[in-house]
Scaffold this motif. Structure first.
Motif, PDB file in Angstrom:
ATOM      1  N   ALA A 155     -19.731 -53.946  25.460  1.00 41.38           N
ATOM      2  CA  ALA A 155     -18.373 -53.507  25.802  1.00 41.38           C
ATOM      3  C   ALA A 155     -17.386 -54.384  25.051  1.00 41.38           C
ATOM      4  N   LEU A 156     -16.468 -53.750  24.327  1.00 47.48           N
ATOM      5  CA  LEU A 156     -15.414 -54.450  23.591  1.00 47.48           C
ATOM      6  C   LEU A 156     -14.118 -54.219  24.351  1.00 47.48           C
ATOM      7  N   VAL A 157     -13.634 -55.262  25.028  1.00 53.65           N
ATOM      8  CA  VAL A 157     -12.573 -55.112  26.021  1.00 53.65           C
ATOM      9  C   VAL A 157     -11.292 -55.794  25.559  1.00 53.65           C
ATOM     10  N   PHE A 212     -10.681 -59.637  24.271  1.00 57.00           N
ATOM     11  CA  PHE A 212      -9.673 -59.978  23.266  1.00 57.00           C
ATOM     12  C   PHE A 212      -8.304 -60.196  23.906  1.00 57.00           C
ATOM     13  N   THR A 213      -7.635 -61.258  23.484  1.00 58.32           N
ATOM     14  CA  THR A 213      -6.181 -61.397  23.661  1.00 58.32           C
ATOM     15  C   THR A 213      -5.658 -61.896  22.315  1.00 58.32           C
ATOM     16  N   SER A 257     -18.648 -49.430  24.086  1.00 58.37           N
ATOM     17  CA  SER A 257     -17.500 -48.925  24.844  1.00 58.37           C
ATOM     18  C   SER A 257     -16.256 -49.725  24.495  1.00 58.37           C
ATOM     19  N   PHE A 258     -15.118 -49.080  24.666  1.00 59.47           N
ATOM     20  CA  PHE A 258     -13.816 -49.699  24.411  1.00 59.47           C
ATOM     21  C   PHE A 258     -12.931 -49.463  25.637  1.00 59.47           C
ATOM     22  N   PRO A 259     -13.235 -50.145  26.747  1.00 63.63           N
ATOM     23  CA  PRO A 259     -12.488 -49.892  27.983  1.00 63.63           C
ATOM     24  C   PRO A 259     -10.991 -50.197  27.838  1.00 63.63           C
TER      25      PRO A 259
END
Length: 538
Positions: free
Chosen positions: A196-198, A142-143, A242-244
């Motif tokens: 993974a949600l980054v 995401f940005t 995960s939410f790194p």
């Protein structure tokens, strides 16, 4: 004329004659592989993504280390997809502006599919669901800016779309995070598949901001019996979702007119930027600096792209936190904000020009080296002194980077707590340092109060950059005129004592009165800003 699309780049010699690098991988093969086995989808089709993560994946494709491209989804401004991605077959032209004057132009082709994250767009949203159900999907990045993760308005109430989504469930969500949560639910239903949600947004603890938002949806939907009870547990199972945390750093200003003219001279068609109805400024090209950093917490339950082989640093959460603190509290962001505030007051229109201003360069050198480095958080994987050296000697003075103090001054009230408040608190806690020995950080805060008057050092009005607190803040100082004599405690006290702004009450910290004193000097007369800087810097 050169057209930026798949047919256009077949004219290989015409592009290379103009020193424009073309993709060195089989695009059709990457499209096919991505369609069948998507590994990476990114939300937010903006400049930072196109200039940085997209180029990293292109390098991996060219090296044969990855075989799929990136799917991009836009959940806020759908016009970007219609007016930029589709006409150019998702190609983008990156113009890297180097400090030594070299310009590097690269066609980026790693984005192979573009979708609207719009639950009312049946075709695109079904495709998004298909992607989220894929066993192969490793990373959703995401940005979307820090505001994109908000589910509450400035008064703490649920945003209307979020409130509606909480009640109506995951079928046709309207809010950005509602859409993401609905897609995560599809992945859960397809077999509780890992992902993974980054967040790659430039904000502190970005992964936690994303988690808090999605978890709020999981909790509300579970409570309202709109999803299976297991969904909440899925979102909270770190072995599955995960939410790194991450730290990203690369300056990508909005498309510059000089760059545009250069591309016109190269014979490239349709380089004029567009402004969408949502006021997004977009073009077929992006311009960016050469320096770049991306540090990500290594928490990927379904594997990850080989981004470590193209410069991305994967590490633990504590180290990401230290890198982020080093950058935003000491080595870059405070310097940027100081240049933004005083740049506006002294009528500068480019950041690099400010680096030729003796007083402003001295100001940020003192903020960084003298006041910041003694309490800097050292992440060890990046040396703070080296980082700040590059900022001061390479990045900020780059005459080819068209960034402006006016852009950097946006939302300053939201930034001061991290950019200066943390250093002030570190001085208070430190055994051998005295917060009252600070000079230059208080001078910047006083400069910000002076900035709020909307009058430059020549006594002329200027347009203040947007800020959610601007109306409230200006009300406090509305009666102050240049030439007025203090004390200004009555006007400044509500600002300087606000812990929500600075993370600390500056009077209780022992520097509120000092800032008031600096402010008195800054408003004494026209030219007082320059006079005050000279006084304390020389």
């Amino acid at each position: 004329m050169l057209r930026l699309n798949y047919d256009g780049i077949l004219n290989y010699e015409a592009w290379t004659e103009r020193n424009i690098k073309l993709p060195q991988f089989n695009i059709n093969e990457a499209i096919k592989n991505t369609k069948e086995n998507p590994t990476w989808i990114h939300f937010g089709a903006g400049n930072i993504f196109r200039s940085f993560p997209a180029l990293l994946q292109q390098k991996l494709l060219e090296q044969g280390k990855e075989h799929t491209g990136i799917i991009v989804a836009e959940g806020y401004d759908y016009e970007i997809i219609d007016k930029m991605n589709k006409p150019h077959d998702n190609l983008s032209l990156l113009v890297t502006l180097k400090a030594d004057g070299q310009i590097e132009k690269t066609v980026v082709a790693s984005v192979v599919e573009a979708l609207k994250a719009d639950s009312q767009n049946e075709k695109d949203f079904e495709r998004l669901k298909e992607i989220f159900k894929a066993d192969s999907l490793q990373m959703v990045s995401f940005t979307i800016t820090e505001k994109g993760y908000s589910i509450n308005d400035k008064n703490g109430n649920l945003i209307t779309d979020v409130e509606d989504d909480f009640i109506s469930g995951p079928n046709y969500p309207k809010s950005y995070i509602g859409k993401i949560s609905a897609l995560c639910y599809e992945r859960y239903l397809s077999g509780k598949k890992p992902i993974a949600l980054v967040s790659m947004d430039n904000c502190s603890h970005n992964g936690t901001k994303l988690y808090n938002a999605i978890n709020s949806f999981a909790k509300a939907w579970t409570k309202n019996k709109l999803v299976e009870e297991g969904f909440y547990n899925y979102i909270n199972d770190k072995g599955l979702v995960s939410f790194p945390w991450s730290m990203i750093d690369k300056i990508t200003p909005r498309p510059d007119d000089n760059v545009k003219e250069s591309l016109i001279q190269d014979g490239i068609e349709n380089v004029d930027p567009i402004i969408t109805t949502k006021n997004t400024y977009a073009a077929l090209f992006t311009n960016a600096e050469e320096s770049e950093y991306l540090v990500i917490e290594d928490a990927f339950p379904n594997g990850r792209p080989k981004l470590d082989e193209v410069g991305v640093k994967f590490t633990d959460r504590a180290t990401v936190d230290r890198v982020e603190k080093m950058k935003v509290c000491t080595c870059l962001n405070p310097l940027h904000t100081a240049l933004a505030i005083y740049g506006c007051l002294l009528s500068h229109t480019k950041i690099y020009q400010e680096m030729n201003d003796k007083e402003l360069r001295l100001l940020i050198e003192n903020i960084g080296y003298k006041e910041g480095l003694p309490v800097v958080v050292d992440p060890e994987i990046i040396k703070p002194k080296d980082f700040i050296d590059e900022v001061l000697n390479v990045r900020l003075p780059n005459p080819f980077m068209p960034d402006t103090p006016q852009r950097i001054a946006t939302d300053t009230s939201q930034k001061l707590g991290i950019r200066f408040g943390e250093t002030i608190k570190s001085y208070i806690k430190h055994d051998s340092l005295n917060v009252k020995d600070l000079t230059f950080i208080p001078l910047v805060i006083a400069g910000w109060c002076r900035y709020l008057l909307g009058i430059n050092d020549e006594g002329k009005e200027f347009i203040l950059s947007s800020d959610p607190m601007l109306e409230t803040l200006r009300e406090y100082v509305k009666d102050i005129k240049i030439g007025d004599k203090g004390p200004f405690s009555k006007e400044l006290h509500p600002i300087l004592s606000n812990e929500n702004t600075f993370g600390i009450n500056l009077y209780e910290a022992g520097i509120g009165e000092m800032i008031e004193s600096y402010f008195e000097e800054l408003v004494r007369c026209n030219g007082a800003v320059r006079i005050t800087l000279i006084k304390y810097l020389n």
